[in-house]
Design an enzyme around this catalytic site. Structure first.
Site, short mmCIF file in Angstrom:
data_model
loop_
_atom_site.label_atom_id
_atom_site.label_comp_id
_atom_site.label_asym_id
_atom_site.label_seq_id
_atom_site.Cartn_x
_atom_site.Cartn_y
_atom_site.Cartn_z
CG ASP A 11 3.22 6.06 -1.95
OD1 ASP A 11 4.28 5.51 -1.62
OD2 ASP A 11 2.10 5.60 -1.65
CE LYS B 167 6.55 3.30 1.81
NZ LYS B 167 5.14 3.27 2.27
CE LYS C 169 3.05 -3.47 -5.04
NZ LYS C 169 2.22 -2.53 -4.29
#
Length: 430
Positions: free
Chosen positions: A309, A336, A410
């Site tokens: 990430d 993803k 998010k």
């Protein structure tokens, strides 16, 4: 809303790292699976966390929260029957909760984001749950889906680790609650092993006993275990901080980020080492990363599976490095919120970056002089892409406009607030 990023030559200041999204979602789930009351201190506030809170509430947990903590009274191994769950755009939350939903007779998962999560495959977890006696109706491995469970069986279970480690994590949360002992064998390769380390750490803190092989490919899980109600403290988030550190690295900067502990099991902790290898002037001690950037970076080669990430932010930094950088072992980025290789590199090229892709590699031909910018770019509703494209905008000759940048919420709702506090010229626009 869109974000206008205007070239910014200097960043200065101190921020507190956002709390970890990955740990927060895991602590929420193990607290719900405990009988009794658990407390989560310094939880991350993000759309993923909100999705997990919504799901565990719907499954019967009592969730109370204020600015500093979340208090959860769990449902143990007996979630409350519910007909429908909405995980929003949170893939990890969907996959973790799919296994817990298998304890109920019938649960329908809706498809709220057909253009993002709705495109992501979950076949490997579906196959594992079906082998445990759970019936699942789905759309070629995708949402919407309905899980018909009630009595999943333990025993010998196989799961592929090729696409995502989240499928394995999901089974590790479920199997301790089953009547039978279980053995889980991971097939093929296992992506993001460091994230499995986080899952195992949280499970151990919750009082769950799991025996894992050194290579994390085999597990023995005693059945009839109980999650213990605990107090958990969430550590600072490396994946989100990776973008802040990259922004400081490509500018003239004096930036301090607190709450990034050196001994963290977050794989993205490696981004500090990546930036060091790129000759960014920084120190990391006592949970503090201090970057005194000069805008000059050196290219390198990096195994992206060690910091999944954080890869996009490091690629953005490499756009301005001297030489050619290679990020390899990154195919799982394709699965993803968007295809984080093809989609991301398409937008980087629009801004003037020189990048190329292979199936499992990103190659960056650095432009130390900067890029042209002056374009509108599409972040594909992906929070990591939004953060990374912002870094590129700081070193563009002309401003860039990032479409739908509000989706950064998010994982990092205050990302642009943090950047602005450091001096970045970023402005919301309709």
């Amino acid at each position: 809303m869109d974000m206008i990023v205007t070239p910014t030559g200097r960043l200065n200041g101190e921020i507190q790292a956002l709390s970890s999204k990955n740990y927060t979602t895991r602590y929420l789930l193990v607290s719900a699976l405990a009988e009794g009351t658990s407390t989560i201190l310094y939880p991350a506030h993000s759309e993923d966390g909100e999705a997990m809170r919504r799901c565990i509430r719907d499954l019967g947990a009592v969730v109370e929260e204020d600015d500093e903590k979340i208090v959860i009274t769990g449902f143990g191994r007996h979630p409350r029957p519910t007909k429908e769950l909405d995980v929003g755009n949170a893939g990890a939350v969907l996959r973790f909760v799919m296994s817990i939903a298998a304890l109920l007779p019938e649960v329908h998962f809706v498809n709220s984001y057909p253009a993002s999560l709705g495109k992501r495959p979950h076949d490997d977890l579906i196959a594992s749950l079906e082998s445990m006696g759970v019936r699942i109706e789905h759309q070629n491995g995708r949402l919407p889906m309905t899980i018909f469970g009630g009595a999943p069986r333990g025993g010998k279970i196989q799961v592929s680790g090729n696409v995502s480690s989240q499928f394995l994590s999901s089974l590790l949360f479920l199997t301790p609650l089953l009547d039978e002992d279980s053995e889980i064998e991971v097939l093929h390769d296992l992506k993001s092993k460091v994230v499995i380390g986080q899952t195992l750490e949280v499970l151990a803190q919750a009082g769950i006993v799991i025996e894992a092989s050194d290579d994390l490919m085999h597990y023995r899980i005693p059945g009839k275990q109980k999650y213990k109600a605990q107090t958990y403290t969430v550590q600072g988030d490396y994946p989100g901080s990776a973008a802040i550190l990259a922004a400081a690295s490509v500018t003239e900067s004096d930036v301090v980020v607190h709450r990034l502990i050196e001994e963290s099991k977050q794989g993205e902790r490696a981004v500090v080492d990546v930036l060091r290898a790129m000759n960014v002037p920084l120190t990391h001690r006592d949970g503090i990363v201090h970057v005194k950037g000069n805008g000059r970076l050196t290219a390198g080669e990096f195994d992206g599976d060690e910091f999944t990430d954080g890869v996009l932010a490091m690629v953005a930094a490499a756009v301005f490095a001297e030489g050619t950088s290679r990020f390899y072992n990154v195919e799982n980025l394709r699965y993803k919120e968007c295809d984080r290789i093809t989609d991301y590199l398409t937008e980087l090229r629009k801004a003037g970056a020189r990048v190329e892709e292979k199936q499992d590699e990103i190659i960056v031909h650095g432009r130390p002089e900067g890029v042209e910018g002056g374009v509108e770019i599409d972040a594909h509703y992906d929070h990591r892409v939004i953060m990374a494209l912002t870094i590129v905008g700081l070193r563009s000759a002309r401003p860039i406009r990032i479409k739908d940048a509000h989706h950064v919420a998010k994982s990092y709702p205050i990302y642009f607030d943090h950047l602005k506090s450091l001096g970045a010229q970023v402005e919301w626009t309709d």
